[in-house]
Design an enzyme around this catalytic site. Structure first.
Site, PDB file in Angstrom:
ATOM      1  N   LYS A 170       0.786  -1.308   0.017  1.00  0.00           N
ATOM      2  CA  LYS A 170       0.065   0.029   0.149  1.00  0.00           C
ATOM      3  C   LYS A 170       0.773   1.250   0.076  1.00  0.00           C
ATOM      4  O   LYS A 170       1.968   1.337   0.764  1.00  0.00           O
ATOM      5  CB  LYS A 170      -0.918  -0.006   1.404  1.00  0.00           C
ATOM      6  CG  LYS A 170      -1.727   1.226   1.447  1.00  0.00           C
ATOM      7  CD  LYS A 170      -2.563   0.799   2.595  1.00  0.00           C
ATOM      8  CE  LYS A 170      -3.664   1.902   2.865  1.00  0.00           C
ATOM      9  NZ  LYS A 170      -4.259   1.746   4.222  1.00  0.00           N
ATOM     10  N   SER A 203      -9.045   2.248   3.241  1.00  0.00           N
ATOM     11  CA  SER A 203      -8.097   2.890   2.212  1.00  0.00           C
ATOM     12  C   SER A 203      -7.151   2.074   1.565  1.00  0.00           C
ATOM     13  O   SER A 203      -6.291   2.596   0.706  1.00  0.00           O
ATOM     14  CB  SER A 203      -7.409   4.069   3.095  1.00  0.00           C
ATOM     15  OG  SER A 203      -6.630   3.318   4.159  1.00  0.00           O
ATOM     16  N   SER A 236      -9.565  -0.261   7.189  1.00  0.00           N
ATOM     17  CA  SER A 236      -8.744   0.022   5.714  1.00  0.00           C
ATOM     18  C   SER A 236      -8.229  -1.146   5.330  1.00  0.00           C
ATOM     19  O   SER A 236      -7.870  -1.285   4.227  1.00  0.00           O
ATOM     20  CB  SER A 236      -7.694   0.918   5.948  1.00  0.00           C
ATOM     21  OG  SER A 236      -8.515   2.289   6.218  1.00  0.00           O
TER      22      SER A 236
END
Length: 468
Positions: free
Chosen positions: A79, A154, A178
């Site tokens: 990420k 996210s 997330s």
């Protein structure tokens, strides 16, 4: 025959070690899959241009007897909130569009030490604020199961990458759902480990850049994978004490895989479909209830009862969470950032409020009360199960469903960032129009192994929906 990119992480690692295929062949397969798929999904925002060279070097090391670990030669992605040495890390923000860190985050460092090869960075919500994946730099990540819908966030880029076969493992982070939210929406597995089990540094721990040091008391790093076994393998690799993280605990998660098939016999499991008050989409509620009933009726020796933990008002707890996020944020730095760059609506909302010390103190006290209530509740229950989200994936470009059944479409995940408990999302099927649905499994603090055993039990029931 399954393409190399479609194999599980464990199979890929074993195949490289045993010479069934080379690290270069595996990397080429994954890169070809990315070339074929990413233009539709937009999961990757930056690729490692040295990935093939590093794969060839891994093959050379294996031939010379200097292979470095259990994940030798296996591609992984990260990420874009987690710093990666020598590879652009934008944090999903135009403010950091060209930042190239000098150091890996601890989990990335440990993956590399185990021999894994970084293939690239995955798209994220700006600075992690929000549970959809969209930003000014790279645009939205689409759900590979339903391209017109969001992948969640996210860590949406990570979930979408794994769900569409662009690698078998991606590291993401979870400060309020997330990892679990995008995993549920994309139909893949994840575990947010016990807070402190996987160290973070420099992310969330080094406030030298506005936003980088946020989420300090909430964030956990964890794996997104297609199988429970693969997640256990990664957690064995990245967990363990590191003194650079003041919240790091001397937690030993080695041996997680050995106990995966021990089953759920003797476990007492609380099933709370609405936490007593959340509005949940009827079809999603039916699917999650069916999954829990299937486990109950499988004769595996566990006890399941429908019971709600006495957590108090969810609306109030959402305010506690929002205030805690603000308290964990560099508000002055973010306000300066917002004055110089176009930032997301989530960040605008955060910096536009006048937060007070009294509000922060109230949130801290209320958070402690929540922890005490949940801790007491779970002396009687080994696991708590809820839906992961209140709705399935909704149209791309929105921050929340237009016609949601709830004021809060993700009422289940954030609570366990406040308490620090391990919480997984396991895929248990799809809606009639093909949108994945996840089930959240929550354990006592440090009982990550128990959560994984239960997730494995659901996985063996075969309700996880379509494969890539």
């Amino acid at each position: 025959m399954t393409e190399l990119w479609g194999l599980t992480l464990s199979t890929q690692a074993r195949g490289v070690r045993e010479g069934a295929f080379s690290a270069e062949e595996l990397m080429r397969s994954v890169l070809d899959r990315i070339a074929q798929t990413n233009s539709q999904v937009n999961a990757f925002c930056t690729l490692n241009e040295h990935a093939l060279a590093e794969a060839r070097a891994a093959d050379k090391a294996l031939a010379e007897g200097t292979a470095t670990g259990l994940l030798h030669g296996v591609p992984f992605s990260v990420k874009d909130l987690l710093p990666t040495a020598g590879l652009r890390t934008t944090l999903g923000s135009t403010a950091y569009a060209n930042w190239i860190p000098d150091h890996d985050d601890v989990s990335v460092e440990r993956m590399r030490t185990a021999g894994a090869l970084l293939v690239g960075k995955t798209n994220t919500r700006e600075l992690g604020y929000g549970i959809v994946t969209d930003n000014e730099l790279f645009g939205p990540t689409r759900n590979p199961r339903k391209l017109g819908c969001t992948a969640g966030g996210s860590s949406g880029g990570s979930a979408a990458a794994v769900a569409s076969g662009m690698g078998s493992i991606s590291l993401g982070s979870d400060g309020g759902g997330s990892l679990r939210v995008p995993a549920a929406l994309c139909g893949v597995f994840t575990l947010k480990p016990t807070f402190g089990a996987v160290p973070l540094y420099p992310s969330c721990r080094l406030p030298t850049k506005a936003g980088l040091g946020s989420w300090e008391t909430l964030e956990s790093v964890g794996p997104i994978t297609r199988t429970v076994e693969d997640a256990a393998l990664v957690l064995e690799t990245i967990a363990g004490f590191d003194q650079r993280d003041r919240h790091s605990m001397p937690t030993d998660l080695r041996g997680l895989r050995a106990g995966l098939d021990d089953g759920v016999s003797g476990l007492r499991i609380a099933w709370s479909p609405r936490l007593g008050q959340a509005d949940v989409d009827p079809e999603l509620l039916e699917l999650t209830t069916r999954a829990v009933n299937a486990l109950d009726q499988a004769g595996l020796g566990c006890e399941i009862a429908t019971v709600d933990p006495p957590i108090g008002d969810l609306h109030e707890l959402r305010k506690v969470f929002a205030t805690t996020v603000a308290r964990d944020s560099d508000l002055a730095g973010l306000r300066e950032l917002a004055g110089r760059y176009k930032v997301s609506e989530d960040i605008q909302d955060l910096v536009g409020r006048d937060w007070t010390a009294e509000a922060f103190a109230w949130a801290a006290m209320r958070r402690q009360l929540l922890y005490d209530v949940i801790r007491s509740f779970m002396t009687d229950w080994d696991l708590l199960i809820t839906p992961t989200t209140a709705t399935a994936a909704f149209p791309i470009g929105l921050r929340e469903p237009e016609q949601t059944v709830a004021h809060d479409w993700s009422p289940f995940a954030f609570l366990f960032n406040l308490t620090g408990q391990p919480a997984a999302s396991v895929p248990i099927g799809t809606t009639t129009d093909g949108r994945p649905v996840g089930l959240q499994i929550v354990g006592r603090r440090l009982a990550d192994a128990t959560v994984l055993r239960a997730a494995r039990a659901f996985e063996l029931l075969g309700m996880n929906g379509p494969n890539v």
